[in-house]
Design a protein around this motif. Structure first.
Motif, PDB file in Angstrom:
ATOM      1  N   CYS A 263      59.669  42.029  50.850  1.00  0.00           N
ATOM      2  CA  CYS A 263      58.362  41.858  51.488  1.00  0.00           C
ATOM      3  C   CYS A 263      58.103  40.362  51.696  1.00  0.00           C
TER       4      CYS A 263
ATOM      5  N   ASN B 129      55.392  38.951  51.694  1.00  0.00           N
ATOM      6  CA  ASN B 129      54.193  38.540  50.956  1.00  0.00           C
ATOM      7  C   ASN B 129      54.449  38.466  49.453  1.00  0.00           C
ATOM      8  N   CYS B 130      54.910  39.569  48.855  1.00  0.00           N
ATOM      9  CA  CYS B 130      55.101  39.583  47.391  1.00  0.00           C
ATOM     10  C   CYS B 130      56.555  39.324  46.999  1.00  0.00           C
TER      11      CYS B 130
ATOM     12  N   CYS C 101      56.190  47.738  52.337  1.00  0.00           N
ATOM     13  CA  CYS C 101      55.903  47.316  50.962  1.00  0.00           C
ATOM     14  C   CYS C 101      54.924  48.298  50.330  1.00  0.00           C
TER      15      CYS C 101
ATOM     16  N   SER D 171      50.845  44.711  43.886  1.00  0.00           N
ATOM     17  CA  SER D 171      50.304  43.699  44.800  1.00  0.00           C
ATOM     18  C   SER D 171      49.486  44.424  45.861  1.00  0.00           C
TER      19      SER D 171
ATOM     20  N   CYS E 298      49.646  44.087  49.263  1.00  0.00           N
ATOM     21  CA  CYS E 298      50.227  43.656  50.541  1.00  0.00           C
ATOM     22  C   CYS E 298      49.669  44.454  51.721  1.00  0.00           C
TER      23      CYS E 298
HETATM   24 ZN   LIG Z   1      54.603  43.161  49.251  1.00  0.00          ZN
END
Ligand SMILES: [Zn+2]
Ligand SMILES: [Zn+2]
Length: 245
Positions: free
Chosen positions: A55, A57-58, A91, A96, A98
């Motif tokens: 991902c 983002n995370c 994700c 998280s 996301c």
């Molecule tokens: Zn993520």
């Protein structure tokens, strides 16, 4: 007053809608261990040398939602996305946020990845990092052909005049089919939302639908429905977007 024969009513409505009839295919699935390049929901995807997609983002590995091998598709569907292995990663990391942070309902989110790998991609067998979510792997073992019709929003755009009764009838989920399917008409939740290609800006072709809590134990927002589409010219341009009530 005699009772309405709904079966007959639907047959008559279908003949009125026949110019817009499309064939869709519903995947038939079985929980079983699959080969790496098989068509499947969740489980082990075909991976490249870069390993399991993370991902943006995370940075955790993303869940495989669906993998479609063009060789496994019904012949009459005419390899809708070309030759290759279409993969959708999303994700679904519970630790998280996301989905909210990266607007995964819209195309081109950092928390989703769509790609088509060539059929001859050498399988990467040494995988150290896999997603924490433990979704059951379902092999797509076949396809059931369905007759599909546009929803009331699209019929209006197409200039088809419907009576209130006919609209109500269609809205009762008779059409379009709302589960997972290949091709057919998208089951829109909030109105028509075809995606445009980032390169040529043309409307993308709808390829595959993923519903909430169907073959994948995941809920898009509040029972949303996701659509995967592709530019017919720029085949590497793929998009997934979803909407919920
Ligand atoms: Zn993520
Ligand atoms: Zn394009």
């Amino acid at each position: 007053m005699s009772e309405i024969d709904w079966e007959k009513y639907w047959e008559e409505l279908k003949s009125k809608l026949s110019p817009y009839r499309k064939i869709a295919w519903e995947p038939q699935t079985q929980e079983q261990v699959t080969e790496i390049s098989d068509s499947k929901f969740c489980g082990m995807p075909l991976l490249t040398a870069e390993g399991w997609p993370e991902c943006g983002n995370c940075n955790e590995p993303m869940q495989l939602f669906v993998q479609l091998n063009s060789k496994d598709l019904p012949e009459a569907s005419n390899t809708p996305f070309g030759d290759g292995i279409l993969q959708v990663f999303y994700c679904a990391n519970e630790n998280s946020s996301c989905e909210a942070d990266c607007d995964t309902w819209a195309a081109n989110s950092k928390a989703t990845l769509l790609r088509i790998l060539p059929l001859n991609t050498p399988a990467q067998t040494e995988v150290t990092l896999i997603p924490s979510s433990d979704y059951p792997e379902l092999k797509i073992t076949g396809w059931e052909e369905l007759e599909d019709y546009p929803d009331t929003f699209e019929l209006e755009e197409l200039g088809v005049e419907l009576s209130e009764d006919e609209e109500d009838f269609l809205c009762e989920d008779e059409a379009p089919f709302s589960g997972e399917k290949l091709l057919g008409w998208p089951h829109w939740v909030q109105g028509i939302e075809y995606q445009s290609c980032k390169i040529c800006n043309k409307q993308m072709q709808f390829i595959f639908q993923i519903d909430s809590s169907g073959n994948i134990p995941y809920m898009f927002g509040d029972s949303g429905c996701a659509h995967i589409s592709q530019c017919t010219e720029h085949k590497e341009q793929l998009a997934m977007a979803w909407a919920c009530c």
